[in-house]
Write a protein that holds these residues in place. Structure first.
Motif, short mmCIF file in Angstrom:
data_model
loop_
_atom_site.label_atom_id
_atom_site.label_comp_id
_atom_site.label_asym_id
_atom_site.label_seq_id
_atom_site.Cartn_x
_atom_site.Cartn_y
_atom_site.Cartn_z
N GLN A 184 0.82 -1.20 0.00
CA GLN A 184 0.00 0.00 0.00
C GLN A 184 0.86 1.26 0.00
N TRP A 185 1.90 1.28 0.80
CA TRP A 185 2.78 2.45 0.83
C TRP A 185 3.56 2.59 -0.46
N VAL A 204 1.90 4.97 -2.91
CA VAL A 204 2.13 6.38 -2.58
C VAL A 204 3.53 6.80 -3.03
#
Length: 99
Positions: A52-53, A56
């Motif tokens: 998930q990171w 980003v």
């Protein structure tokens, strides 16, 4: 890089696109691996958080590749970041740290 190559707008744009796509992917992958290795939670949760990171990080790296800094700096920072993250991941794996 020679002045002749950097003076061509097509080369500069192609290099920034490659930096955004390939360099961003490399940094995002290295972040995902590092977070999956060092987060003090269950393995599945650490992997999910790392992935998930990484989304980003990929977006930030891709946007930054088109910032008004020199092309050499863009590539240098991306490659140095990948090298540092891979080194830290390798050290953590050798030390046996992580969740």
């Amino acid at each position: 890089m020679s002045l002749a190559l950097t003076a061509r707008p097509g080369f500069s744009m192609l290099s920034r696109v490659l930096a955004a796509a390939l360099g961003g992917y490399a940094v995002a992958s290295a972040v995902a691996v590092l977070l999956a290795a060092v987060l003090p939670v269950a393995r599945a949760e650490a992997v999910l958080a790392g992935i998930q990171w990484s989304f980003v990080v990929y977006v930030v790296a891709a946007i930054w590749a088109f910032s008004p800094v020199s092309l050499a700096r863009v590539w240098g920072v991306l490659l140095a970041t990948v090298a540092l993250l891979v080194l830290v991941s390798w050290v953590c794996a050798r030390a046996g740290t992580g969740g």
